[in-house]
Motif scaffolding. Structure first.
Motif, mmCIF file in Angstrom:
data_model
loop_
_atom_site.group_PDB
_atom_site.id
_atom_site.type_symbol
_atom_site.label_atom_id
_atom_site.label_comp_id
_atom_site.label_asym_id
_atom_site.label_seq_id
_atom_site.Cartn_x
_atom_site.Cartn_y
_atom_site.Cartn_z
ATOM 1 N N ASP A 74 28.952 46.478 -47.741
ATOM 2 C CA ASP A 74 29.070 47.915 -47.993
ATOM 3 C C ASP A 74 27.800 48.653 -47.572
ATOM 4 O OD1 ASP A 74 30.149 50.320 -48.882
ATOM 5 O OD2 ASP A 74 29.405 50.060 -50.929
ATOM 6 N N HIS A 76 25.225 51.350 -45.841
ATOM 7 C CA HIS A 76 25.160 52.811 -45.833
ATOM 8 C C HIS A 76 24.111 53.296 -44.835
ATOM 9 C CE1 HIS A 76 27.619 52.704 -49.428
ATOM 10 N NE2 HIS A 76 26.721 51.933 -50.023
ATOM 11 N N ARG A 98 26.102 50.609 -38.418
ATOM 12 C CA ARG A 98 26.491 51.198 -39.702
ATOM 13 C C ARG A 98 25.338 51.914 -40.393
ATOM 14 N NH1 ARG A 98 31.110 47.439 -42.545
ATOM 15 N NH2 ARG A 98 32.267 47.000 -40.638
ATOM 16 N N GLY A 180 25.180 40.584 -49.596
ATOM 17 C CA GLY A 180 26.583 40.530 -49.194
ATOM 18 C C GLY A 180 26.730 39.388 -48.207
ATOM 19 N N ARG A 244 28.452 38.289 -53.655
ATOM 20 C CA ARG A 244 27.719 39.527 -53.905
ATOM 21 C C ARG A 244 26.841 39.351 -55.138
ATOM 22 N NH1 ARG A 244 33.023 41.451 -52.732
ATOM 23 N NH2 ARG A 244 33.138 42.850 -50.916
#
Length: 256
Positions: A74, A76, A98, A180, A244
């Motif tokens: 995930d 950012h 990303r 991750g 995770r």
């Protein structure tokens, strides 16, 4: 490091050096018993087609993993990401896209041939927010508290000192940082000997931790919010799994 551990590390290095050379010469590579075979449980087929199409063919061909950690993590805009065992660079280059120009993606690998392939792929991709580092995942050449996310794709199972890897991940993560990871994990009832019966160490099977061992190792290093989810079988009782966990921020730690 014991002689046995040194021998295993050298076997792993040779295996992935050969895979890098094969890709450089126009073949493909895979984290399976045969260096050049790709199947549905390992390799680039575990990435979406649009992700594969956006990268240099050599980065895709050199994909050796058992999952897609960039989907797990995930990411950012602005994140600082470190990929342990970055190989041909597929996860680093996907991460760089990303996190954008305000972020940074590091790749760490111990194999000269893989680093050379990754640098060539970085150049082809035109990625400027990427840096590849030579070193081992048991002694990460970055200062403490300098990354937001640590990712890895089917590499930690290859380490002969997993507690050192977990400790190093925790050290380089900033407070509030997270991991991750895609990795091979064994059912708890399988003994180390039974895991070895199912595949080679260098093939990402014999060195895998069990689910409980993985959780305990991460917790011992200081991680919280630990989550392991099996995604697909890679051998009898052996799974590709997403992993995770979080390094608590100082504020959250004080409130616990």
């Amino acid at each position: 490091m014991s002689d046995h551990s040194t021998d295993l590390r050298e076997t792993v290095r040779e295996r992935y050096a050969a895979a890098a050379v094969k890709v450089t010469e126009g073949g493909t590579a895979c984290c399976g018993p045969q260096p050049i075979e790709v199947d549905a449980t390992f390799g680039s087929t575990l990435y979406a087609a649009d992700e594969r199409d956006a990268l240099p063919a050599e980065a895709v061909a050199a994909s050796l993993g058992c999952g897609n950690p960039t989907a797990v993590a995930d990411l950012h805009e602005g994140d600082r990401v470190l990929d342990l065992g970055s190989g041909g660079g597929i996860d680093v280059l996907l991460s760089a896209r990303r996190v954008g120009p305000t972020g940074k993606a590091y790749g760490l690998d111990m194999t000269e041939e893989m680093l050379a392939l990754a640098l060539a792929n970085q150049k082809k991709a035109g990625a400027t927010n990427v840096e590849f580092l030579k070193g081992t995942i048991e002694a990460i050449p970055l200062p403490a508290n300098t990354t937001d996310v640590v990712i890895s794709n089917c590499v930690i199972n290859l380490s002969t000192d997993k507690p050192a890897v977990f400790a190093e991940m925790f050290r380089v993560l900033a407070h509030g940082g997270r991991i991750g990871i895609s990795d091979v994990v064994a059912d708890d009832q399988l003994t180390p000997d039974q895991r070895a019966e199912r595949g080679e160490y260098v093939g990402c099977i014999a060195g895998a931790l069990s689910f409980s061992e993985y959780r305990e190792g991460l917790a011992a290093a200081g991680f919280t919010d630990i989550e392991l989810i099996p995604t697909h079988a890679v051998a009898d009782g052996m799974h590709s799994a997403t992993v995770r966990a979080t390094k608590l921020s100082a504020a959250r730690r004080d409130n616990h």
